[in-house]
Design a protein around this motif. Structure first.
Motif, short mmCIF file in Angstrom:
data_model
loop_
_atom_site.label_atom_id
_atom_site.label_comp_id
_atom_site.label_asym_id
_atom_site.label_seq_id
_atom_site.Cartn_x
_atom_site.Cartn_y
_atom_site.Cartn_z
N TYR A 12 0.84 -1.17 -0.02
CA TYR A 12 0.13 -0.10 -0.12
C TYR A 12 1.05 1.21 -0.03
O TYR A 12 2.14 1.30 0.50
N ALA A 13 0.28 2.41 -0.41
CA ALA A 13 0.93 3.66 -0.32
C ALA A 13 0.80 4.22 1.28
O ALA A 13 -0.28 4.01 1.56
N THR A 14 2.02 4.33 1.69
CA THR A 14 1.92 4.45 3.30
C THR A 14 2.55 5.85 3.79
O THR A 14 2.39 5.96 5.11
N CYS A 67 3.87 9.48 12.73
CA CYS A 67 5.13 9.98 13.16
C CYS A 67 6.38 8.88 12.73
O CYS A 67 7.29 9.03 13.73
N ILE A 68 6.29 8.24 11.74
CA ILE A 68 7.21 7.33 11.24
C ILE A 68 8.01 7.95 10.16
O ILE A 68 7.22 8.23 8.96
N PRO A 69 9.26 8.20 10.33
CA PRO A 69 9.94 8.76 9.21
C PRO A 69 9.80 7.79 7.81
O PRO A 69 9.86 6.76 7.93
N ASP A 70 9.88 8.67 6.76
CA ASP A 70 9.83 7.79 5.35
C ASP A 70 10.94 6.89 5.10
O ASP A 70 10.65 6.01 4.47
N LEU A 91 18.49 -3.86 20.45
CA LEU A 91 19.67 -4.17 19.62
C LEU A 91 19.65 -3.16 18.41
O LEU A 91 20.85 -2.75 17.89
N PHE A 92 18.27 -2.88 18.04
CA PHE A 92 18.22 -1.80 16.85
C PHE A 92 18.08 -0.46 17.20
O PHE A 92 17.38 0.40 16.46
N THR A 93 18.22 0.06 18.71
CA THR A 93 17.91 1.44 18.79
C THR A 93 18.37 2.41 17.85
O THR A 93 18.08 3.51 17.80
N ASP A 94 19.76 2.07 17.66
CA ASP A 94 20.36 3.17 16.64
C ASP A 94 20.04 2.94 15.12
O ASP A 94 21.00 3.81 14.50
N GLU A 95 19.34 2.22 14.56
CA GLU A 95 19.34 1.89 13.32
C GLU A 95 17.93 2.71 12.75
O GLU A 95 17.32 3.12 13.48
N ASP A 96 17.78 2.77 11.60
CA ASP A 96 16.63 3.44 10.74
C ASP A 96 15.40 2.40 10.88
O ASP A 96 14.85 2.15 9.92
N ILE A 97 15.19 2.08 12.13
CA ILE A 97 14.04 0.84 12.08
C ILE A 97 12.79 1.54 13.07
O ILE A 97 13.38 1.98 14.41
N THR A 98 11.63 1.35 12.94
CA THR A 98 10.63 1.65 13.88
C THR A 98 9.97 0.50 14.13
O THR A 98 9.46 -0.36 13.39
#
Length: 267
Positions: A220-222, A230-233, A260-267
């Protein structure tokens, strides 16, 4: 082709959705199909979706299972209703999903299937097909040879007093373990364990992924949703849908991964 589908529910929960999706896809492909279910929070108006059990029969089966340890041996009335409908429908193929849930007499059903020699696909939603009693043996290896003194006696389907895991293991072995009219399907992990089991080591077992409704689960278009939440593209999104109160679902690994992934570009 006439296809009869059996599951504890027809829309509720993951197995209900899988059974219902299979039913819809079977009809879309030009087959005649009936979906039989034991209980659900709603009832279908589709005449080919047939409820088998009453609330009173389900409660009776649940109580007797706890007292005797023999889940899958009661609900004779609802199983007779199922067999009568199968006789009238005369299916070419039976597809079994979740049989546990206090709505079915398993020896009656499998004896009927064997008598009529109906081709049957047993979709192993869990590991119940090759275990004596439980649905998820986890670290227990007794299903490889002899299910007795079950360490999960008090787990679903619960038994308060007696352990009949060996009796049920032999019942399954005799009724479908070595019969050539059955095919057992599951994700590869379950198939690999089933091939080692006492019940299914000589069975026809084929790995297959579970079906999903691709009209709902598709790209889908998100952008608008991301903005609303408020999730970065540029972020990848990881979603966990299991109940965090259920340890078996692995929620601890999900929360470990978050840290483990707090510093990654992951929500």
């Amino acid at each position: 082709m006439k296809i009869a589908i059996l599951n504890v529910t027809f829309q509720y929960g993951s197995t209900g959705q899988l059974a219902y999706n299979f039913y819809k896809k079977a009809k879309e492909n030009g087959n005649e199909a009936r979906l039989y279910y034991g209980r659900d929070c709603i009832e279908s108006k589709d005449e080919n979706i047939i409820k088998l059990g009453s609330n009173s029969s389900i409660y009776f089966h649940a109580v007797m299972s706890r007292l005797t340890g023999l889940e899958g041996y009661f609900s004779k009335g609802s199983t007779r209703k199922l067999i009568e409908s199968l006789n009238e429908f005369s299916p070419d193929l039976i597809v079994l999903f979740n049989l546990v849930g206090y709505y079915l007499n398993e020896p009656m059903l499998f004896s009927y299937i064997n008598e009529k020699m109906i081709k049957t696909v047993y979709s192993m939603i869990d590991e119940y097909a090759y275990c004596g009693k439980c649905c998820y043996p986890e670290k227990c290896q007794k299903f490889l040879e002899k299910c007795d003194k079950c360490p999960k006696k008090r787990r679903f389907p619960k038994s308060l007093f007696f352990d009949y895991s060996k009796k049920k293991q032999m019942m399954k072995k005799n009724l479908y373990g070595g019969k050539n009219n059955y095919i057992f399907t599951a994700p590869e992990y379950v198939c690999n364990r089933a091939k080692l089991s006492y019940i299914l080591r000589n069975a026809d077992i084929r790995p297959i992924d579970e079906c999903i409704d691709v009209e709902t689960y598709k790209p889908y278009a998100t952008h608008d949703l991301r903005r609303k939440l408020c999730i970065p593209d540029n972020h990848k999104v990881v979603l966990n849908v299991c109940p965090t109160s259920n340890k078996r679902k692995g929620e601890q690994y999900y929360f470990d991964a978050i840290r483990l992934f707090t510093d990654e570009d992951i929500t």
